[in-house]
Write an enzyme that holds these catalytic residues in place. Structure first.
Site, mmCIF file in Angstrom:
data_model
loop_
_atom_site.group_PDB
_atom_site.id
_atom_site.type_symbol
_atom_site.label_atom_id
_atom_site.label_comp_id
_atom_site.label_asym_id
_atom_site.label_seq_id
_atom_site.Cartn_x
_atom_site.Cartn_y
_atom_site.Cartn_z
ATOM 1 N N HIS A 131 -63.275 7.692 -53.180
ATOM 2 C CA HIS A 131 -61.938 8.109 -52.763
ATOM 3 C C HIS A 131 -61.124 8.214 -54.035
ATOM 4 O O HIS A 131 -60.831 7.193 -54.667
ATOM 5 C CB HIS A 131 -61.292 7.063 -51.860
ATOM 6 C CG HIS A 131 -61.837 7.029 -50.469
ATOM 7 N ND1 HIS A 131 -61.357 6.191 -49.500
ATOM 8 C CD2 HIS A 131 -62.803 7.769 -49.880
ATOM 9 C CE1 HIS A 131 -62.022 6.408 -48.370
ATOM 10 N NE2 HIS A 131 -62.912 7.351 -48.583
ATOM 11 N N HIS B 229 -65.817 -0.012 -47.738
ATOM 12 C CA HIS B 229 -64.511 0.388 -48.291
ATOM 13 C C HIS B 229 -63.778 -0.865 -48.769
ATOM 14 O O HIS B 229 -63.731 -1.859 -48.050
ATOM 15 C CB HIS B 229 -63.706 1.096 -47.199
ATOM 16 C CG HIS B 229 -62.453 1.735 -47.686
ATOM 17 N ND1 HIS B 229 -61.328 1.025 -48.012
ATOM 18 C CD2 HIS B 229 -62.155 3.033 -47.915
ATOM 19 C CE1 HIS B 229 -60.381 1.866 -48.419
ATOM 20 N NE2 HIS B 229 -60.860 3.091 -48.372
ATOM 21 N N TYR C 32 -52.302 11.926 -44.842
ATOM 22 C CA TYR C 32 -53.264 13.033 -44.760
ATOM 23 C C TYR C 32 -52.575 14.382 -44.552
ATOM 24 O O TYR C 32 -52.866 15.125 -43.618
ATOM 25 C CB TYR C 32 -54.311 12.742 -43.673
ATOM 26 C CG TYR C 32 -55.170 11.570 -44.077
ATOM 27 C CD1 TYR C 32 -56.282 11.763 -44.885
ATOM 28 C CD2 TYR C 32 -54.830 10.273 -43.726
ATOM 29 C CE1 TYR C 32 -57.044 10.685 -45.310
ATOM 30 C CE2 TYR C 32 -55.584 9.189 -44.148
ATOM 31 C CZ TYR C 32 -56.690 9.410 -44.941
ATOM 32 O OH TYR C 32 -57.452 8.354 -45.376
ATOM 33 N N ASP D 129 -57.093 11.531 -51.401
ATOM 34 C CA ASP D 129 -56.598 10.613 -50.390
ATOM 35 C C ASP D 129 -55.107 10.394 -50.620
ATOM 36 O O ASP D 129 -54.621 10.503 -51.755
ATOM 37 C CB ASP D 129 -57.374 9.303 -50.609
ATOM 38 C CG ASP D 129 -57.447 8.427 -49.394
ATOM 39 O OD1 ASP D 129 -57.007 8.855 -48.338
ATOM 40 O OD2 ASP D 129 -57.974 7.308 -49.520
ATOM 41 N N HIS D 130 -54.407 10.071 -49.554
ATOM 42 C CA HIS D 130 -53.007 9.641 -49.635
ATOM 43 C C HIS D 130 -52.171 10.462 -50.622
ATOM 44 O O HIS D 130 -51.484 9.907 -51.482
ATOM 45 C CB HIS D 130 -52.934 8.161 -50.036
ATOM 46 C CG HIS D 130 -53.586 7.260 -49.045
ATOM 47 N ND1 HIS D 130 -53.550 5.892 -49.139
ATOM 48 C CD2 HIS D 130 -54.303 7.516 -47.922
ATOM 49 C CE1 HIS D 130 -54.214 5.360 -48.126
ATOM 50 N NE2 HIS D 130 -54.689 6.332 -47.379
ATOM 51 N N CYS E 138 -63.010 3.282 -53.585
ATOM 52 C CA CYS E 138 -61.652 3.743 -53.291
ATOM 53 C C CYS E 138 -60.772 3.344 -54.473
ATOM 54 O O CYS E 138 -60.310 2.204 -54.579
ATOM 55 C CB CYS E 138 -61.109 3.161 -51.992
ATOM 56 S SG CYS E 138 -59.410 3.713 -51.702
#
Ligand code: DNO
Length: 409
Positions: free
Chosen positions: A306, A241, A366, A349-350, A279
């Site tokens: 991501h 990541h 989340y 994500d986020h 990501c």
């Protein structure tokens, strides 16, 4: 094909697998959150969670994360023992049929934000990173030696303004946001259960005293050289990541921030199983990154995506953007990943906190409704991209049929 997955925090997650099925999720991204960082993941525990997931008609698509213990990152005296345990966990996962493992190599902090409830004019909120607040935390709360050397003059000027009006509440909020709420659920160095988290955090930072980028790279290489033969043998794709944010912080070196870093990692052990978690959010928070360009360059080694996007403000602070906007250009990324023609799990994500998410005990970033909205947006983009590809291939087929017909007469 991008596979639609969702980060699910295990049986205790208030967002249930049945809810996920209803919104079109195909696979889950999860971890054995109850196993202590550094312990072996047993076949029984893996199989138990896997069966639970499968009973709801979903699959366990990705492990996020199988945490790399700090001692492996700073080359502590027990790193070989910990690497052996890591290899055993990989073997056990493979024995249960799980083939994608995400991890990171960020010292101490897994990810960082200063504000977890940054409000937007439409009533939703999201995550925010403010360099001046972060620097204020570093200099005045953490009191790291020579901390002010790490920041630009304009940031330091704002730090002094913050310090003039700072309250105990602000200090406490920053401690919670930076080292507790964002860390507690990721099985990293800080568990959130420490009596004095700030002191534990200082102790961890001290383990990296004087370490530079080359040394951290060498420690990653040592780890990769040890685990990659196992991955090749048992068929596991590992994916690192990127650092979030993609800048050095708190005097710690960073080694997954840009094209040069990713290239170095892929070449450190040049085999398919040594891959990247793309990501898009972390990478888009770096002003130096052109995210679609990175995706095009490294797509052949991306094992997990991501999908999220950040907006960088003129002072380099950054905020989560809508999945339809921001610097990541998700639609272009989807084109690039779909063109790979192999299964790449992706998750949103986020996403924003909205419509009552704020009253639920969700982990920071989340939310349920926010992520559901984001998944719907990404799903729509994926449908259009697939349609584009289909049309292109049918145009090619009919051109081919037309030209072979002409050459036949
Ligand atoms: C934050 C996440 C990170 C990520 C880990 C992967 O929301 O993106 O916690 O899961 O860094 O190892």
């Amino acid at each position: 094909m991008l596979e639609k997955t969702w980060r699910w925090f295990g049986k205790k997650d208030p967002i249930t697998l049945n809810m996920l099925r209803q919104i079109g999720v195909e696979g889950v991204v999860t971890a054995l959150h109850d196993v202590r960082n550094g312990d072996v993941w047993s076949i029984e525990a893996i199989q138990d969670l896997k069966s639970y997931i499968e009973a709801s008609g979903l699959r366990w698509s990705v492990v996020e994360s199988l945490p790399v213990s700090e001692s492996i990152k700073y080359a502590g005296s027990d790193r070989d023992v910990l690497i052996d345990r890591y290899k055993q966990s990989l073997r056990n996962l493979a024995a249960c049929g799980i083939d994608t493992v995400c991890y990171n190599f960020m010292p101490v902090l897994d990810w960082a934000r200063t504000d977890l409830t940054h409000p937007f004019p439409n009533g939703t909120s999201s995550l925010f990173f403010d360099w001046a607040e972060f620097a204020y935390f570093d200099i005045y709360v953490l009191k790291r030696k020579n901390a002010s050397d790490s920041y630009r003059p304009e940031v330091l000027q704002r730090v002094e303004e913050i310090a003039e009006t700072a309250t105990k509440e602000l200090d406490q909020k920053l401690v919670e946001n930076i080292i507790i709420k964002t860390q507690g659920f990721v099985n990293g160095a800080i568990t959130g259960k420490e009596a004095d988290p700030l002191q534990t955090f200082r102790d961890f930072l001290a383990l990296y005293d004087g370490m530079d980028k080359n040394q951290l790279r060498a420690n990653l290489q040592y780890f990769l050289e040890a685990v990659m033969p196992v991955c090749a043998e048992v068929g596991i794709n590992m994916c690192i990541h990127p650092d979030d944010p993609p800048y050095p912080i708190l005097g710690l070196p960073r080694i997954v921030t840009c094209a040069e870093d990713i290239e170095w990692i892929l070449n450190a052990v040049n085999q398919f199983e040594n891959g990247v978690t793309f990501c898009a959010g972390s990478l888009s928070a770096g002003i130096h990154n052109n995210v679609p360009e990175l995706a095009a360059t490294f797509a052949h080694r991306v094992h997990f995506a991501h999908l999220r996007s950040c907006e960088i403000l003129p002072n380099l602070n950054f905020v989560e953007a809508s999945h339809l906007a921001g610097r990541a250009n998700l639609v272009e990324l989807i084109r690039i990943f779909e063109a790979q023609g192999r299964r790449i799990p992706m998750r949103v994500d986020h996403a924003p906190t909205m419509l009552g998410d704020e009253d639920k005990p969700y982990n920071a970033g989340y939310s349920f409704y926010g992520r559901m909205l984001a998944l719907g947006q990404v799903d729509g983009m994926m449908a259009v991209v697939r349609d584009e590809m289909q049309q292109r291939s049918s145009t090619m087929t009919s051109n081919f049929a037309f030209s072979s017909m002409n050459s036949a007469v």
